[in-house]
Motif scaffolding. Structure first.
Motif, PDB file in Angstrom:
ATOM      1  N   GLY A  44      -8.013  -0.960  -2.398  1.00 43.82           N
ATOM      2  CA  GLY A  44      -8.724  -1.261  -1.156  1.00 43.82           C
ATOM      3  C   GLY A  44      -7.991  -0.726   0.063  1.00 43.82           C
ATOM      4  O   GLY A  44      -8.611  -0.208   0.999  1.00 43.82           O
ATOM      5  N   VAL A  45      -6.664  -0.856   0.059  1.00 45.82           N
ATOM      6  CA  VAL A  45      -5.883  -0.314   1.177  1.00 45.82           C
ATOM      7  C   VAL A  45      -6.043   1.201   1.251  1.00 45.82           C
ATOM      8  O   VAL A  45      -6.222   1.775   2.340  1.00 45.82           O
ATOM      9  CB  VAL A  45      -4.403  -0.706   1.025  1.00 45.82           C
ATOM     10  CG1 VAL A  45      -3.540   0.035   2.041  1.00 45.82           C
ATOM     11  CG2 VAL A  45      -4.240  -2.206   1.210  1.00 45.82           C
ATOM     12  N   TYR A  46      -5.970   1.869   0.085  1.00 48.30           N
ATOM     13  CA  TYR A  46      -6.130   3.325   0.080  1.00 48.30           C
ATOM     14  C   TYR A  46      -7.522   3.728   0.574  1.00 48.30           C
ATOM     15  O   TYR A  46      -7.658   4.674   1.358  1.00 48.30           O
ATOM     16  CB  TYR A  46      -5.905   3.853  -1.334  1.00 48.30           C
ATOM     17  CG  TYR A  46      -6.194   5.325  -1.480  1.00 48.30           C
ATOM     18  CD1 TYR A  46      -5.298   6.285  -1.012  1.00 48.30           C
ATOM     19  CD2 TYR A  46      -7.391   5.763  -2.050  1.00 48.30           C
ATOM     20  CE1 TYR A  46      -5.576   7.636  -1.136  1.00 48.30           C
ATOM     21  CE2 TYR A  46      -7.678   7.110  -2.174  1.00 48.30           C
ATOM     22  CZ  TYR A  46      -6.762   8.044  -1.717  1.00 48.30           C
ATOM     23  OH  TYR A  46      -7.047   9.384  -1.825  1.00 48.30           O
ATOM     24  N   LEU A  47      -8.545   3.010   0.121  1.00 47.46           N
ATOM     25  CA  LEU A  47      -9.905   3.326   0.566  1.00 47.46           C
ATOM     26  C   LEU A  47     -10.053   3.112   2.062  1.00 47.46           C
ATOM     27  O   LEU A  47     -10.657   3.932   2.764  1.00 47.46           O
ATOM     28  CB  LEU A  47     -10.904   2.463  -0.200  1.00 47.46           C
ATOM     29  CG  LEU A  47     -12.382   2.627   0.170  1.00 47.46           C
ATOM     30  CD1 LEU A  47     -12.838   4.043  -0.146  1.00 47.46           C
ATOM     31  CD2 LEU A  47     -13.242   1.609  -0.568  1.00 47.46           C
ATOM     32  N   VAL A  49      -7.695   3.139   4.394  1.00 46.65           N
ATOM     33  CA  VAL A  49      -6.903   4.100   5.180  1.00 46.65           C
ATOM     34  C   VAL A  49      -7.499   5.496   5.086  1.00 46.65           C
ATOM     35  O   VAL A  49      -7.555   6.230   6.078  1.00 46.65           O
ATOM     36  CB  VAL A  49      -5.438   4.081   4.698  1.00 46.65           C
ATOM     37  CG1 VAL A  49      -4.638   5.202   5.362  1.00 46.65           C
ATOM     38  CG2 VAL A  49      -4.795   2.739   5.004  1.00 46.65           C
ATOM     39  N   SER A  50      -7.938   5.889   3.880  1.00 43.42           N
ATOM     40  CA  SER A  50      -8.464   7.248   3.709  1.00 43.42           C
ATOM     41  C   SER A  50      -9.787   7.465   4.442  1.00 43.42           C
ATOM     42  O   SER A  50     -10.103   8.596   4.822  1.00 43.42           O
ATOM     43  CB  SER A  50      -8.651   7.552   2.220  1.00 43.42           C
ATOM     44  OG  SER A  50      -9.575   6.639   1.637  1.00 43.42           O
ATOM     45  N   ALA A 247     -10.854  -4.328   6.302  1.00 41.80           N
ATOM     46  CA  ALA A 247     -11.099  -5.698   5.823  1.00 41.80           C
ATOM     47  C   ALA A 247     -12.069  -5.698   4.645  1.00 41.80           C
ATOM     48  O   ALA A 247     -11.825  -6.350   3.616  1.00 41.80           O
ATOM     49  CB  ALA A 247     -11.636  -6.553   6.963  1.00 41.80           C
ATOM     50  N   MET A 248     -13.174  -4.968   4.775  1.00 42.80           N
ATOM     51  CA  MET A 248     -14.134  -4.907   3.692  1.00 42.80           C
ATOM     52  C   MET A 248     -13.551  -4.212   2.467  1.00 42.80           C
ATOM     53  O   MET A 248     -13.827  -4.604   1.324  1.00 42.80           O
ATOM     54  CB  MET A 248     -15.400  -4.180   4.151  1.00 42.80           C
ATOM     55  CG  MET A 248     -16.507  -4.161   3.111  1.00 42.80           C
ATOM     56  SD  MET A 248     -17.089  -5.821   2.684  1.00 42.80           S
ATOM     57  CE  MET A 248     -17.889  -6.269   4.228  1.00 42.80           C
ATOM     58  N   SER A 249     -12.722  -3.191   2.675  1.00 41.53           N
ATOM     59  CA  SER A 249     -12.086  -2.499   1.553  1.00 41.53           C
ATOM     60  C   SER A 249     -11.161  -3.438   0.801  1.00 41.53           C
ATOM     61  O   SER A 249     -11.119  -3.427  -0.437  1.00 41.53           O
ATOM     62  CB  SER A 249     -11.319  -1.279   2.059  1.00 41.53           C
ATOM     63  OG  SER A 249     -12.178  -0.349   2.665  1.00 41.53           O
ATOM     64  N   LEU A 250     -10.405  -4.263   1.523  1.00 47.01           N
ATOM     65  CA  LEU A 250      -9.521  -5.222   0.865  1.00 47.01           C
ATOM     66  C   LEU A 250     -10.319  -6.241   0.064  1.00 47.01           C
ATOM     67  O   LEU A 250      -9.948  -6.593  -1.071  1.00 47.01           O
ATOM     68  CB  LEU A 250      -8.639  -5.917   1.903  1.00 47.01           C
ATOM     69  CG  LEU A 250      -7.539  -5.065   2.537  1.00 47.01           C
ATOM     70  CD1 LEU A 250      -6.818  -5.861   3.607  1.00 47.01           C
ATOM     71  CD2 LEU A 250      -6.548  -4.594   1.474  1.00 47.01           C
TER      72      LEU A 250
END
Length: 585
Positions: A44-47, A49-50, A247-250
Motif C-alpha cells: 500500500g505504501v508503494y502504491l 507513493v508511486s 490513506a486509501m492505499s494503506l
C-alpha cells in the motif's frame, strides 16, 4: 457410573461452534497473519507513493463512417467500422510519430511518449477513449490532445487515399468506353439509314449507359462526407493525482494483506500435523480430554501442587481425578497408568503425583508406583514424612528377602506428605540392570494387584510410551491409561499410534491431560538422546551417591533441578527430571 472413552459426535446445531473453533485455530498462526498484513501495508505504501505524482488526462473521439446522407437513419456505422482495428491503429507507431512531430519530441523520448498512451472502447459505442498518463497535469492533457489530433489526421488521410484510388479506378474504366462512344457517334453520322445504322444506334445506347453508370459512381464518391470523426471531450489538465491516495492505499493494502495472511494461516493449518484442538486429540485417542493444565507461572517449582498457592492448578487436578472416579472402567479396577507420548516425562510425573494426592483427598488408600526405572527421581522430588508408616508394607516388606534379590521392587517405600490432601505411599523407582524383567516380575505384579483391596487406588508412572516399551509391558495389569501431552509438540499420527499400541496390548485409553509447552520446548517433534532424554546439553555430573541410600526429607518449597545421578558400575549419566510448577500466567 458413566463411560467417558468416546467423545460425543458434534451435532448439526454445533456448526457455529465448530466455525468459531476453526477461527480460533487460525489465530494460532499470528506471525503468518501479521506477516501478510505487513506485506500488504508495504504494498500500500508503494502504491500510494508511486501514484502520488501521476496524472491522467482523457479525451474521447466518436468515429464516423463516410456517407453521402448523414441523416439517413438506416445507415449503420458500426458495420462499416471495425472498432477493434481502429483501436490498434490508434496505438500504432505511425500515430505516435505524427504526435511526436506536433509535440517536437526527440527520438530518445519517443518510447516514453508511446508508453504513456492507453486507448479503450466503451461497450456498445463507437467511441475511442484516449487516456494519457504523465508526471505533470499539463503534459498529460497536451499529449492526450496531440494523440487524438494525430489519429484523426491519419484517419482522414487514409479515407482520402481510399476515395481517390476508387475514383481513379472508375475513371480508368470510363475513359476507354467514352472514347469508343465518341468514335461510334462519328460513324453513325456518316452512315446511311438501314439495318447497319440501327445496329450502331443500339451499340451506342449500351456504351452510353456504361459511361453514365461510371460517372454516377464517381460523382457519389466525390460527394461523400469523409469526416473521420469528431472530438466529443477534449483533454484538460487533471485537478489531482491519479490513484487512491496514501490513506486509501494503506487501507487497501492492509485488507489484501490480511486476506493473504489468513490464507497462509489456513494452508498452514491444513498441513499442520499437530492436533489443532482438543477435539483432534480426542478423535485421535478415541478418548475424552479430561483436563488442560494452565500455563506455568515460573520455570521451576515443587512437583506437588499446593492448593493455597495455586488453587486453579489444584482444582484442575481434582477435576481430572473426579472424572476418572466416575468412569466405570477405572472405578472397577482402580488402576491408572500415566504416560507421556515421547521425550520428557516431567509433566506426566506431576500429573501422576497430583492425581495420587487428589485420590488420597477423597479418602482412598493410594499407592504411587514409579515404574520409570531409567530416570527415577520422585524420591528426591517429593516431600516425605519420615515419621509416617507405609500402609502397603504387608506385601512388600519381605518380598526381596524371600527371593534373595535386590532388584526393583525391593520393598523400599516412602510416605509422601501431600499437605491438606493427606498422604499417600510411594514405591520409588530404582535403576536396574534389566528393566523389562523387573517390570514383568511377579513382585511387580503383586504390587500392582494391591488395587484389588477395598478403598485402594494404584497410580503407576511409566516412561514415554513411544520412546520405550515399558508402558506396554504394564498395560496388561494396569489397563487404564492416561496420556499427558503437549498438543503442539506431538503429531496426530503419534496419538493414533499410542492408541493402537495400548489397544493391542489389551489396555484402554481413559483420557488425556493437555499442558502448555515447557520452557525452551520447541514446537513439533524434537530430537532425543539415546535413552529417551531430550537432546539438550547435559549438566555437570554430581558426585555419585551410594546405590542404597535412605531418602532424606526435603522442605516442601525446595525442588531439585536437572540433577545428574551416576550409578556405580554402569558408566552412564542419567539426566534427572527437572520439576516445573505449572500454573496460570
Amino acid at each position: 457410573m458413566i463411560e467417558t472413552n468416546r467423545p460425543a459426535a458434534p451435532g448439526a446445531e454445533d456448526e457455529p461452534d465448530l466455525l468459531r473453533d476453526q477461527f480460533r485455530q487460525l489465530l494460532r498462526y499470528r506471525r503468518l497473519i501479521g506477516a501478510g498484513v505487513g506485506i500488504g501495508l508495504l504494498g500500500g505504501v508503494y502504491l500510494g507513493v508511486s501514484t502520488a505524482d501521476t496524472y491522467v488526462a482523457t479525451a474521447d473521439i466518436v468515429l464516423r463512417a463516410p456517407t453521402d446522407d448523414p441523416f439517413n437513419p438506416s445507415l449503420a456505422p458500426d458495420k462499416a467500422i471495425n472498432i477493434g482495428s481502429e483501436r490498434q491503429v490508434a496505438l500504432s507507431s505511425s500515430i505516435a510519430n505524427e504526435a511526436a512531430k506536433k509535440l517536437r519530441v526527440s527520438a530518445s523520448d519517443f518510447a516514453a511518449l508511446r508508453a504513456g498512451l492507453q486507448v479503450t472502447n466503451p461497450p456498445q459505442s463507437m467511441v475511442l477513449r484516449f487516456t494519457y498518463t504523465a508526471s505533470s497535469p499539463a503534459v498529460a492533457a497536451k499529449r492526450a490532445n496531440a494523440m487524438t489530433e494525430a489519429y484523426l489526421l491519419k484517419r482522414q488521410e487514409a479515407l482520402d487515399v481510399t476515395r481517390d484510388k476508387m475514383v481513379k479506378g472508375y475513371q480508368d474504366q470510363r475513359d476507354p468506353v467514352a472514347k469508343q462512344l465518341d468514335e461510334l457517334v462519328k460513324q453513325i453520322n456518316g452512315m446511311p439509314a438501314g439495318p447497319a445504322r440501327d445496329a450502331a444506334y443500339s451499340s451506342k445506347t449500351d456504351q452510353q449507359s456504361k459511361v453514365n453508370t461510371l460517372n454516377s459512381n464517381i460523382a457519389k464518391l466525390q460527394a461523400l462526407d469523409m469526416t473521420p470523426g469528431r472530438v466529443t471531450s477534449a483533454a484538460v489538465p487533471p485537478h489531482g493525482a491519479d490513484g487512491p491516495g496514501l490513506a486509501m492505499s494503506l487501507a487497501l493494502g492492509a485488507a489484501v494483506g490480511l486476506a493473504l495472511g489468513l490464507l497462509a494461516a489456513w494452508v498452514r493449518l491444513v498441513f499442520d500435523p499437530a492436533p489443532r484442538s482438543e477435539g483432534d486429540v480426542a478423535r485421535a485417542l478415541r478418548a475424552p480430554v479430561l483436563g488442560s493444565l494452565p500455563r506455568g507461572k515460573a520455570d521451576g517449582g515443587p512437583l506437588l501442587a499446593a492448593g493455597e498457592e495455586d488453587p486453579r492448578l489444584a482444582e484442575e487436578f481434582r477435576s481430572v481425578a473426579f472424572r476418572l472416579a466416575y468412569d466405570s472402567r477405572f472405578a472397577d479396577r482402580r488402576r491408572l497408568l500415566v504416560v507421556a507420548p515421547r521425550g520428557s516425562s516431567e509433566i506426566a510425573a506431576a500429573v501422576a503425583v497430583n492425581l495420587a494426592a487428589s485420590f488420597a483427598e477423597t479418602g482412598k488408600d493410594v499407592l504411587l508406583i514409579e515404574a520409570d526405572l531409567r530416570t527415577p527421581v520422585l524420591a528426591s522430588q517429593l516431600p516425605t514424612d519420615a515419621a509416617g508408616r507405609p500402609r502397603w508394607s504387608k506385601n512388600q516388606g519381605t518380598a526381596g528377602a524371600q527371593h534373595g534379590d535386590t532388584e526393583w521392587p525391593d520393598g523400599r517405600q516412602l510416605v509422601v506428605d501431600a499437605g491438606e490432601s493427606g498422604a499417600f505411599d510411594l514405591i520409588p523407582g530404582e535403576r536396574v540392570r534389566n528393566v523389562p524383567r523387573a517390570l514383568t516380575s511377579s513382585r511387580a505384579t503383586r504390587l500392582i494387584s494391591e488395587a484389588d483391596s477395598p478403598n485402594s487406588t494404584v497410580v503407576v508412572l511409566a516412561p514415554p510410551v513411544l520412546s520405550y516399551a515399558d508402558a506396554l509391558a504394564l498395560v496388561d495389569r494396569v489397563d487404564g491409561v492416561l496420556v499427558v501431552c503437549n498438543p503442539g509438540a506431538v503429531h496426530r499420527t503419534d496419538l493414533t499410534r499410542i492408541r493402537e499400541l495400548i489397544s493391542g496390548a489389551g489396555g484402554t485409553v481413559l483420557g488425556a491431560v493437555l499442558h502448555a509447552p515447557l520452557p525452551g520446548e520447541k514446537r513439533g517433534r524434537g530430537s532425543f538422546r539415546k535413552g529417551g532424554a531430550p537432546a539438550a546439553e547435559a549438566p555437570e555430573p554430581a558426585p555419585a551417591p551410594p546405590r542404597r541410600r535412605e531418602p532424606q526429607p526435603i522442605p516442601y518449597e525446595v525442588a531439585a533441578a536437572d540433577a545428574s545421578h551416576h550409578i556405580p558400575g554402569d558408566g552412564t549419566d542419567t539426566v534427572a527430571l527437572r520439576t516445573v510448577r505449572t500454573g496460570r500466567r
